[in-house]
Design a protein around this motif. Structure first.
Motif, PDB file in Angstrom:
ATOM      1  N   UNK A   1      76.709  20.836 -59.232  1.00  0.00           N
ATOM      2  CA  UNK A   1      75.633  20.818 -60.240  1.00  0.00           C
ATOM      3  C   UNK A   1      74.394  21.493 -59.665  1.00  0.00           C
ATOM      4  N   UNK A   2      73.943  22.509 -60.327  1.00  0.00           N
ATOM      5  CA  UNK A   2      72.766  23.221 -59.852  1.00  0.00           C
ATOM      6  C   UNK A   2      71.523  22.490 -60.353  1.00  0.00           C
ATOM      7  N   UNK A   3      70.345  22.783 -59.712  1.00  0.00           N
ATOM      8  CA  UNK A   3      69.130  22.047 -60.095  1.00  0.00           C
ATOM      9  C   UNK A   3      68.752  22.257 -61.565  1.00  0.00           C
ATOM     10  N   UNK A   4      69.218  23.333 -62.195  1.00  0.00           N
ATOM     11  CA  UNK A   4      68.905  23.513 -63.625  1.00  0.00           C
ATOM     12  C   UNK A   4      69.939  22.820 -64.532  1.00  0.00           C
ATOM     13  N   UNK A   5      70.810  22.011 -63.936  1.00  0.00           N
ATOM     14  CA  UNK A   5      71.767  21.221 -64.730  1.00  0.00           C
ATOM     15  C   UNK A   5      73.060  21.957 -65.048  1.00  0.00           C
ATOM     16  N   UNK A   6      73.195  23.181 -64.558  1.00  0.00           N
ATOM     17  CA  UNK A   6      74.425  23.927 -64.844  1.00  0.00           C
ATOM     18  C   UNK A   6      75.483  23.653 -63.780  1.00  0.00           C
ATOM     19  N   UNK A   7      76.740  23.860 -64.186  1.00  0.00           N
ATOM     20  CA  UNK A   7      77.872  23.652 -63.273  1.00  0.00           C
ATOM     21  C   UNK A   7      78.609  24.971 -63.063  1.00  0.00           C
TER      22      UNK A   7
ATOM     23  N   UNK B   1      69.453  27.906 -49.673  1.00  0.00           N
ATOM     24  CA  UNK B   1      70.112  26.948 -50.572  1.00  0.00           C
ATOM     25  C   UNK B   1      70.463  25.664 -49.814  1.00  0.00           C
ATOM     26  N   UNK B   2      70.573  24.578 -50.573  1.00  0.00           N
ATOM     27  CA  UNK B   2      70.985  23.300 -49.981  1.00  0.00           C
ATOM     28  C   UNK B   2      72.132  22.751 -50.827  1.00  0.00           C
ATOM     29  N   UNK B   3      73.216  22.345 -50.160  1.00  0.00           N
ATOM     30  CA  UNK B   3      74.337  21.745 -50.891  1.00  0.00           C
ATOM     31  C   UNK B   3      74.533  20.329 -50.365  1.00  0.00           C
ATOM     32  N   UNK B   4      74.572  19.365 -51.294  1.00  0.00           N
ATOM     33  CA  UNK B   4      74.710  17.971 -50.859  1.00  0.00           C
ATOM     34  C   UNK B   4      75.888  17.306 -51.584  1.00  0.00           C
ATOM     35  N   UNK B   5      76.772  16.662 -50.790  1.00  0.00           N
ATOM     36  CA  UNK B   5      77.874  15.919 -51.399  1.00  0.00           C
ATOM     37  C   UNK B   5      77.320  14.616 -51.959  1.00  0.00           C
TER      38      UNK B   5
ATOM     39  N   UNK C   1      78.821  17.498 -56.309  1.00  0.00           N
ATOM     40  CA  UNK C   1      77.873  18.102 -55.357  1.00  0.00           C
ATOM     41  C   UNK C   1      76.592  18.461 -56.087  1.00  0.00           C
ATOM     42  N   UNK C   2      75.470  18.411 -55.308  1.00  0.00           N
ATOM     43  CA  UNK C   2      74.213  18.930 -55.852  1.00  0.00           C
ATOM     44  C   UNK C   2      73.882  20.202 -55.097  1.00  0.00           C
ATOM     45  N   UNK C   3      73.394  21.140 -55.840  1.00  0.00           N
ATOM     46  CA  UNK C   3      73.140  22.449 -55.246  1.00  0.00           C
ATOM     47  C   UNK C   3      71.710  22.870 -55.597  1.00  0.00           C
ATOM     48  N   UNK C   4      70.887  23.022 -54.535  1.00  0.00           N
ATOM     49  CA  UNK C   4      69.507  23.450 -54.780  1.00  0.00           C
ATOM     50  C   UNK C   4      69.407  24.914 -54.382  1.00  0.00           C
ATOM     51  N   UNK C   5      69.016  25.722 -55.355  1.00  0.00           N
ATOM     52  CA  UNK C   5      68.945  27.166 -55.145  1.00  0.00           C
ATOM     53  C   UNK C   5      67.496  27.582 -55.384  1.00  0.00           C
ATOM     54  N   UNK C   6      66.944  28.317 -54.443  1.00  0.00           N
ATOM     55  CA  UNK C   6      65.542  28.727 -54.587  1.00  0.00           C
ATOM     56  C   UNK C   6      65.318  29.661 -55.770  1.00  0.00           C
TER      57      UNK C   6
END
Ligand code: SF4
Length: 504
Positions: A365-371, A427-431, A454-459
């Protein structure tokens, strides 16, 4: 069944109507492969509302077609129907109309085998073509007393197809309304080769045989209500077997039983006459009338020459006679013995062990809520469907939650770095969690899908060009929840997605 309609002679109706009828029967037959009638009805109705003609289907998008197929399984059928519709519409000789002839149907229309071709040719065009599905193979193996593997033994399968072919040709040319009805005992070869005029008889006959197989001559047949006991060899042998074992005091049906070695069938497998019948007695009850204690006896089936119905010698004209006589009144124990005998046919095959596989389904799941979703390859299992990125576990039996988490993290890191490294973004990926496991059974595969979030933070945000990445085999894109709900996905994957949505 909405696809069953009375037959209209193609020569007296409009081209559009024939074209539509052929299309309707074709879609129903493909949907009915591997899927139950009750399930197919709704799908077929929705399909016809959405794409009433073959031209409408040819113009549809592949994703729409896969989406309409969702829940029917074996998705390659949908892809093949869609491809075939495009071919049939584009082809200058077909121009949207399916061919009438079995050979042409098989050669020109992808995904159409001889069964579907026979169904279209007989039901729509009234041609004397056999249609032999699994039910018909079972009925014919019992009617002819052929004891063999109707799923894998080619010689047995060909024999039963040949029998079905002869039967439908005889039925097509044996019209009771026709004054010039043929005397089958005096016809010449030339007359027999002459193709009967198209009529509703081949289609009705084929469908009746299939219906008999799905309602009466089922794996455990209901011989008590069967309308064709008088021509059924398995039934006849069952009566004799029951009689020998003391279930029937006086045989009610007699066949020629004087056999010599030349009568041994070279196609049938030997079978044990009594042992299996007793094993099959589901209630495990023994009645007062029997059975007599007899040792299992192995024997080989004899050729059809030894069976009574082939020995009709009178030169009678074949015309519809009175209703067949009711089955001989049998006690319930005798009937059960007969049914247990008949149900030996056809030979039971040992099922291959189903392969087991585990996958890690990773919802990122990206920070904008998309998968992130991937499209499966265009060939093979669940071809062309969308899925959450999935990794096949190498050592399925030995895995623990800890090793699954480790493998999932490694897999996701690989995916993400592949997609963002080139653009040098941070980027940061967290389980987040393992959300649960979804078991799913295919005909050849037992799959367990372990769902990880997973959470995925993308700049930075992907530009439109980044959203679709082609690597020649798979396609990927970031999709929001609403869009993902509408994607064409397999039913098992949709269950995984439901777990993710619940956790979202
Ligand atoms: S008599 Fe029994 S075994 Fe034979 S066709 Fe009928 S249901 Fe099937």
């Amino acid at each position: 069944m909405p696809w069953r309609k009375s037959w209209t002679d193609p020569s007296t109706t409009t081209l559009e109507e024939v074209e539509r009828r052929a299309y309707q029967v074709w879609i129903s037959e493909i949907m009915l492969q591997q899927t139950r009638v009750a399930t197919v009805i709704d799908y077929w109705n929705r399909w016809m509302e959405r794409w009433p003609t073959i031209q409408d289907l040819a113009a549809a998008e592949q994703d729409e077609v896969l989406s309409a197929w969702r829940g029917l399984g074996y998705y390659s059928r949908a892809t093949r129907i869609h491809d075939a519709a495009k071919i049939v519409c584009k082809d200058s000789s077909m121009k949207g109309l399916l061919p009438t002839d079995v050979g042409e149907l098989v050669a020109k229309v992808p995904g159409v085998g001889r069964y579907t071709a026979g169904a279209i040719s007989a039901i729509v065009f009234g041609r004397a073509a056999p249609m032999v599905d699994g039910n018909v193979l079972r009925v014919l193996s019992r009617q002819l007393g052929v004891f063999g593997d109707v799923k894998a033994d080619k010689a047995i399968i060909e024999l039963l197809w040949a029998a079905a072919d002869s039967l439908v040709k005889a039925i097509a040319g044996d019209d009771p309304e026709d004054e010039d009805d043929i005397d089958h005992n005096t016809t010449t070869e030339k007359e027999e080769e002459k193709e009967a005029a198209p009529s509703n008889r081949p289609g009705r006959w084929g469908q009746a045989l299939m219906e008999l197989g799905s309602t009466i001559c089922t794996p455990k047949p209901n011989c008590a209500v069967c309308p064709i006991t008088s021509s059924c060899r398995a039934y006849d042998e069952g009566i004799r077997s029951a009689s020998k074992r003391g279930f029937i005091s006086k045989p009610t049906v007699s066949s020629n039983t004087t056999l010599d070695i030349e009568d041994a069938c070279i196609l049938c497998k030997p079978f044990e006459e009594y042992a299996e019948e007793d094993d099959d007695n589901e209630q495990g009850t023994k009645t007062e009338e029997g059975p007599k204690q007899q040792k299992p006896k192995s024997r080989t089936q004899t050729t059809l020459r030894s069976f009574a119905f082939t020995q009709v010698t009178s030169k009678r004209k074949i015309t519809p006679g009175p209703e067949p006589p009711p089955s001989p009144a049998l006690s319930s124990a005798a009937l059960e013995a007969v049914v247990n005998y008949a149900r030996k046919f056809p030979l039971k095959t040992v099922k291959k062990a189903v392969r087991e596989e585990e996958t890690l389904v990773c919802a990122i799941r990206r920070s904008d809520g998309r998968y992130l979703i991937h499209k499966r390859p265009e060939k093979g299992l669940l071809a062309g469907l969308w899925e959450l990125p999935s990794y096949i576990v190498k050592d399925p039996q030995g895995g623990s939650a800890k090793t699954r988490k480790r493998d999932a993290e490694k897999f996701v890191q690989g995916l993400i770095s592949e997609s963002v490294k080139a653009r040098k973004r941070k980027t940061v990926v967290k389980h987040v969690d393992e959300l649960g496991s979804v078991p799913w059974l295919f005909s050849h595969l037992k799959l367990t899908m372990h769902v990880h979030l997973f959470e995925f933070v993308d700049e930075g945000e992907d530009s439109d060009e980044d959203r679709l990445k082609e690597d020649g085999r798979t396609r990927s894109r970031w999709s929001d929840v609403e869009a993902l709900d509408a994607e064409s996905m397999g039913t098992g994957m949709r269950k995984c997605w439901a777990l993710v949505k619940e956790a979202d």
